[in-house]
Scaffold this active site. Structure first.
Site, PDB file in Angstrom:
ATOM      1  N   GLU A 284      13.184  20.418  31.038  1.00  0.00           N
ATOM      2  CA  GLU A 284      13.349  21.660  30.130  1.00  0.00           C
ATOM      3  C   GLU A 284      14.768  22.169  30.066  1.00  0.00           C
ATOM      4  O   GLU A 284      15.577  23.023  29.500  1.00  0.00           O
ATOM      5  CB  GLU A 284      12.240  22.627  30.004  1.00  0.00           C
ATOM      6  CG  GLU A 284      11.825  23.453  28.877  1.00  0.00           C
ATOM      7  CD  GLU A 284      10.242  23.592  29.186  1.00  0.00           C
ATOM      8  OE1 GLU A 284       9.108  23.353  28.572  1.00  0.00           O
ATOM      9  OE2 GLU A 284      10.065  24.972  30.067  1.00  0.00           O
ATOM     10  N   GLU A 287      17.525  20.352  28.950  1.00  0.00           N
ATOM     11  CA  GLU A 287      17.519  20.600  27.626  1.00  0.00           C
ATOM     12  C   GLU A 287      18.169  22.034  27.022  1.00  0.00           C
ATOM     13  O   GLU A 287      18.465  21.597  26.070  1.00  0.00           O
ATOM     14  CB  GLU A 287      15.861  20.782  26.829  1.00  0.00           C
ATOM     15  CG  GLU A 287      15.619  20.771  25.961  1.00  0.00           C
ATOM     16  CD  GLU A 287      14.488  20.455  25.192  1.00  0.00           C
ATOM     17  OE1 GLU A 287      13.593  20.532  26.118  1.00  0.00           O
ATOM     18  OE2 GLU A 287      14.490  21.029  23.806  1.00  0.00           O
ATOM     19  N   CYS A 304       4.506  24.459  27.901  1.00  0.00           N
ATOM     20  CA  CYS A 304       4.025  23.599  28.099  1.00  0.00           C
ATOM     21  C   CYS A 304       2.362  23.909  27.896  1.00  0.00           C
ATOM     22  O   CYS A 304       1.630  24.149  28.543  1.00  0.00           O
ATOM     23  CB  CYS A 304       4.449  23.612  30.080  1.00  0.00           C
ATOM     24  SG  CYS A 304       4.518  24.991  29.705  1.00  0.00           S
ATOM     25  N   SER A 324      10.214  23.479  23.069  1.00  0.00           N
ATOM     26  CA  SER A 324      11.707  22.405  24.104  1.00  0.00           C
ATOM     27  C   SER A 324      10.440  21.231  23.603  1.00  0.00           C
ATOM     28  O   SER A 324       9.335  21.667  23.356  1.00  0.00           O
ATOM     29  CB  SER A 324      11.344  22.738  25.380  1.00  0.00           C
ATOM     30  OG  SER A 324      11.145  21.632  26.365  1.00  0.00           O
ATOM     31  N   LYS A 363      -5.928  22.302  26.782  1.00  0.00           N
ATOM     32  CA  LYS A 363      -5.477  21.125  26.815  1.00  0.00           C
ATOM     33  C   LYS A 363      -6.436  19.781  26.776  1.00  0.00           C
ATOM     34  O   LYS A 363      -6.231  19.196  26.564  1.00  0.00           O
ATOM     35  CB  LYS A 363      -5.495  20.844  28.864  1.00  0.00           C
ATOM     36  CG  LYS A 363      -4.726  22.149  29.118  1.00  0.00           C
ATOM     37  CD  LYS A 363      -3.163  21.539  29.517  1.00  0.00           C
ATOM     38  CE  LYS A 363      -1.890  22.509  29.528  1.00  0.00           C
ATOM     39  NZ  LYS A 363      -0.448  21.978  29.450  1.00  0.00           N
ATOM     40  N   GLU A 366      -4.516  18.895  23.453  1.00  0.00           N
ATOM     41  CA  GLU A 366      -3.533  19.141  23.484  1.00  0.00           C
ATOM     42  C   GLU A 366      -3.613  17.203  23.935  1.00  0.00           C
ATOM     43  O   GLU A 366      -3.120  16.606  23.703  1.00  0.00           O
ATOM     44  CB  GLU A 366      -2.836  19.409  25.253  1.00  0.00           C
ATOM     45  CG  GLU A 366      -1.610  18.915  24.991  1.00  0.00           C
ATOM     46  CD  GLU A 366      -1.331  19.643  26.330  1.00  0.00           C
ATOM     47  OE1 GLU A 366      -0.029  20.412  25.974  1.00  0.00           O
ATOM     48  OE2 GLU A 366      -1.437  18.975  27.801  1.00  0.00           O
ATOM     49  N   GLU A 371       0.652  12.551  19.580  1.00  0.00           N
ATOM     50  CA  GLU A 371       1.570  12.433  20.087  1.00  0.00           C
ATOM     51  C   GLU A 371       1.605  11.482  21.439  1.00  0.00           C
ATOM     52  O   GLU A 371       2.409  11.002  22.104  1.00  0.00           O
ATOM     53  CB  GLU A 371       2.668  14.019  19.810  1.00  0.00           C
ATOM     54  CG  GLU A 371       2.793  14.025  18.133  1.00  0.00           C
ATOM     55  CD  GLU A 371       1.463  15.089  17.593  1.00  0.00           C
ATOM     56  OE1 GLU A 371       0.784  14.840  18.057  1.00  0.00           O
ATOM     57  OE2 GLU A 371       2.229  15.440  16.455  1.00  0.00           O
ATOM     58  N   CYS A 511      -1.794  30.671  32.268  1.00  0.00           N
ATOM     59  CA  CYS A 511      -2.991  30.265  33.013  1.00  0.00           C
ATOM     60  C   CYS A 511      -3.886  30.417  34.359  1.00  0.00           C
ATOM     61  O   CYS A 511      -4.761  30.233  34.042  1.00  0.00           O
ATOM     62  CB  CYS A 511      -2.691  29.013  33.072  1.00  0.00           C
ATOM     63  SG  CYS A 511      -1.307  28.265  32.259  1.00  0.00           S
TER      64      CYS A 511
HETATM   65  S1  SF4 Z   1      -4.500  27.664  30.170  1.00  0.00           S
HETATM   66 FE1  SF4 Z   1      -3.796  29.372  28.096  1.00  0.00          FE
HETATM   67  S2  SF4 Z   1      -1.857  29.854  29.414  1.00  0.00           S
HETATM   68 FE2  SF4 Z   1      -2.568  28.435  30.590  1.00  0.00          FE
HETATM   69  S3  SF4 Z   1      -2.190  26.528  28.867  1.00  0.00           S
HETATM   70 FE3  SF4 Z   1      -3.946  27.195  28.528  1.00  0.00          FE
HETATM   71  S4  SF4 Z   1      -4.317  28.079  26.571  1.00  0.00           S
HETATM   72 FE4  SF4 Z   1      -1.844  28.300  27.386  1.00  0.00          FE
END
Ligand code: SF4
Ligand code: SF4
Ligand code: SF4
Ligand code: FES
Length: 599
Positions: A284, A287, A304, A324, A363, A366, A371, A511
């Site tokens: 990153e 980048e 992230c 990014s 996550k 994600e 992708e 997080c």
């Molecule tokens: S815990 Fe919250 S701030 Fe951290 S990656 Fe997940 S959604 Fe984003």
């Protein structure tokens, strides 16, 4: 001002409620819907009943203490027979309209409704009306959040957090009276709505009506399958929060005990997401420099946080080129485990399964993005939140607090710098990037690695970094919560933004305050300070504090990737984004219905 509670003199100021004065003076009153950290007193649960007698009143009255202002000369009684009886009846009525499958409920043992039932001395529930609660919505559409409205006690905390902290406003109150329900705006399944999967609503839900998607069995299926090689990674912010689930000190770093726990479970390879955070900084940071040198799209946004990525794709898809292209640490680690690690350890990539332990509900979504599927398999197979991993350990009879310490033993993907671990705090990605970008541009290390301008609680912090004569000064911004992110995006769109590089984390505090972290009863982010400080302490105590100095990262580039932004990096560590704006056409009938429901 002066009054009495249970016969004891209390002093208070104007505008304080009876509940606030009682709490300040050590008198306990049960509560359910109220949440002081959110300044939230909807007055819907009515379990905070007390007896009051105003100075000039002859009669006593029973009122809700959270909505009643304390007055000069007021006498409050919290434990009279009538108060106790009415509180008990109120809890019975709440339970009558509540799906009481407590034994299998995700919130069992951490449920505020169970607590008040115990407090009021409920021995049996006389009423139960499944015909009401069973027709309420159960929504399993989202990979991150499960909604079971048969357990909702209509405290509206979730609506408040989604609207006022995140500015998403995905949840709405529909119907009236006994039919009142928390719905998703436009009556959509959650996965088709504006919800960005942050899980903040789960943290405030007092019961099991909102929960993270449960993938514990999926993880066990992988771990206990002898044909497979299970690789587990855990994120920076997990290690200073997970101890809370085992009555350990707030903010304590339990990394060494987590390694032991994973080994006891029979996990084949234990890796650290921190390693991949260092890798992300290399990609990153490079980048950013590439964009600055080549007049690329600016400001560049960090990538992230999947909650943030969801937000941009759903609300500002025209600005996805600003994000990014570097994948998140979770995804980079998954991709490296199935390629680089397989090569180094001579493992069959088809037998490798990657499990992540994350502070994050987003996550989960994600990891399922198209992708991040390669040759028909995902880079990350299963994502567990911190809460789920704690439940898994408890199911297996492992008490984290009693385990001995272990160290990482994988020689390829475990070492990390202090810069990596601060990814867990708001501002951490930016601070880590500055440490490395400065070195890449000037050839020198920063004199002071701790970039304090980027730390703190303010929803937006700014700093300026001097990148030498060729690139000049770059203005940086760090933002947390999506309500503030929306403000920033609107400024950028209107051309009023001076920034070159912006970090956004969806969750308050970053997080460490993620929607998958341990939740505390009657509190919203009550342990944030300790978790955050725990993370900064780890950074302070690391010998290596910059990502580019991580020896395992150096070897990864020397042996495999060759250089940041190189061919292999592009193939394995960079991603693309999509326009996921919700397109919905309302008929006049639907608009009218919503007006009616809101009135
Ligand atoms: S815990 Fe919250 S701030 Fe951290 S990656 Fe997940 S959604 Fe984003
Ligand atoms: S997960 Fe986040 S965005 Fe979705 S409903 Fe809950 S608070 Fe709102
Ligand atoms: S879903 Fe949970 S937080 Fe939302 S209103 Fe119902 S009980 Fe309260
Ligand atoms: S806590 Fe007072 S009405 Fe719910």
């Amino acid at each position: 001002m002066i009054g009495t509670i249970n016969g004891k003199k209390v002093e208070f100021s104007k505008d304080q409620t009876v509940l606030e004065v009682a709490r300040a003076n050590g008198h306990f009153i049960p509560t359910l819907c109220e949440l002081a950290d959110l300044d939230h007193t909807p007055g819907t649960c009515r379990v905070c009943l007390v007896d009051i007698k105003r100075r000039n009143d002859v009669n006593h009255r029973i009122v809700t203490s959270c909505t009643t202002p304390m007055e000069e000369g007021m006498a409050v009684l919290t434990r009279t027979p009538k108060v106790r009886q009415m509180q008990r009846l109120q809890v019975e009525l709440l339970l009558a309209d509540h799906n009481q499958d407590c034994a299998s409920c995700v919130r069992h043992g951490n449920c505020e409704l169970q607590d008040v039932a115990q407090f009021v001395g409920l021995e049996q529930t006389r009423y139960n009306y499944p015909e009401f609660y069973e027709r309420r919505t159960r929504d399993y559409s989202s990979p991150s959040v499960v909604r079971d409205m048969s357990k909702c006690i209509r405290c509206f905390r979730c609506v408040k957090v989604c609207r006022e902290i995140q500015g998403i406003d995905a949840l709405v109150i529909t119907q009236k009276g006994l039919e009142t329900e928390i719905s998703v705006r436009d009556h959509l399944p959650l996965n088709e709505s504006d919800c960005i999967s942050c899980g903040q609503c789960i943290l405030v839900c007092p019961v099991g009506a909102l929960a993270g998607r449960n993938n514990i069995e999926d993880a066990m299926d992988l771990i206990y399958n002898p044909e497979l090689i299970t690789v587990v990674q855990f994120a920076p912010a997990v290690r200073t929060a997970m101890g809370e689930e085992f009555n350990m000190a707030k903010g304590e770093n339990v990394e060494a005990k987590m390694i032991t726990a994973l080994k006891r479970l029979g996990v084949d390879v234990v890796l650290d997401t921190n390693f991949a955070a260092d890798l992300v900084i290399m990609e990153e940071g490079s980048e950013l420099l590439h964009r600055l040198k080549n007049k690329g799209t600016l400001p560049m946004f960090t990538s992230c946080c999947p909650g943030w990525v969801n937000f941009v794709e759903k609300n500002y898809p025209e600005m996805t080129p600003n994000i990014s292209t570097t994948s998140s640490p979770q995804q980079c680690l998954g991709a490296m485990a199935k390629t680089y690690l397989a090569e180094k350890m001579d493992l069959d990539p088809d037998r490798i399964r990657v499990i992540s332990i994350m502070p994050c509900t987003a996550k989960k979504g994600e990891a399922q993005r198209p992708e991040f599927q390669r040759n028909g398999r995902p880079d990350v197979d299963v994502v567990l939140t911190t809460r789920e991993f704690s439940r898994l350990l408890k199911r297996e009879g492992l008490d984290l607090a009693k385990l001995e310490d272990s160290q990482f033993d994988n020689p390829w993907m475990t070492d990390y710098s202090g810069a990596a671990v601060i990814f867990g705090n708001t501002g951490g990605v930016m601070e880590a990037a500055v440490r490395t970008v400065h070195k890449l541009v000037t050839g020198n290390e920063l004199d002071a690695v701790e970039y304090t301008d980027l730390r703190g609680d303010a929803l937006r912090r700014e700093a300026t970094v001097d990148l030498g004569p060729a690139l000049g000064e770059v203005k940086l911004a760090v933002v947390h919560t999506l309500k503030e992110a929306r403000r920033l995006m609107d400024e950028i769109k209107s051309g009023n933004s001076p920034y070159g590089f912006v970090e956004v984390m969806a969750c308050p505090g970053g997080c460490q305050g993620g929607g998958g972290q341990p939740r505390s009863k009657h509190s919203y982010h009550g342990t944030a300070r300790e978790r955050s400080q725990g993370i900064y302490n780890i950074d302070k105590n690391r010998t290596i504090r910059q990502s580019h100095n991580n020896p395992m990262i150096k070897r990864l580039y020397a042996d495999f990737l060759k250089k940041p932004l190189g061919h292999k990096s592009h193939e394995l560590l960079h991603t693309t984004y999509r326009d996921r704006r919700r397109r919905i056409n309302h008929s006049m009938h639907e608009i009218w219905k919503e007006i009616e429901e809101r009135s």
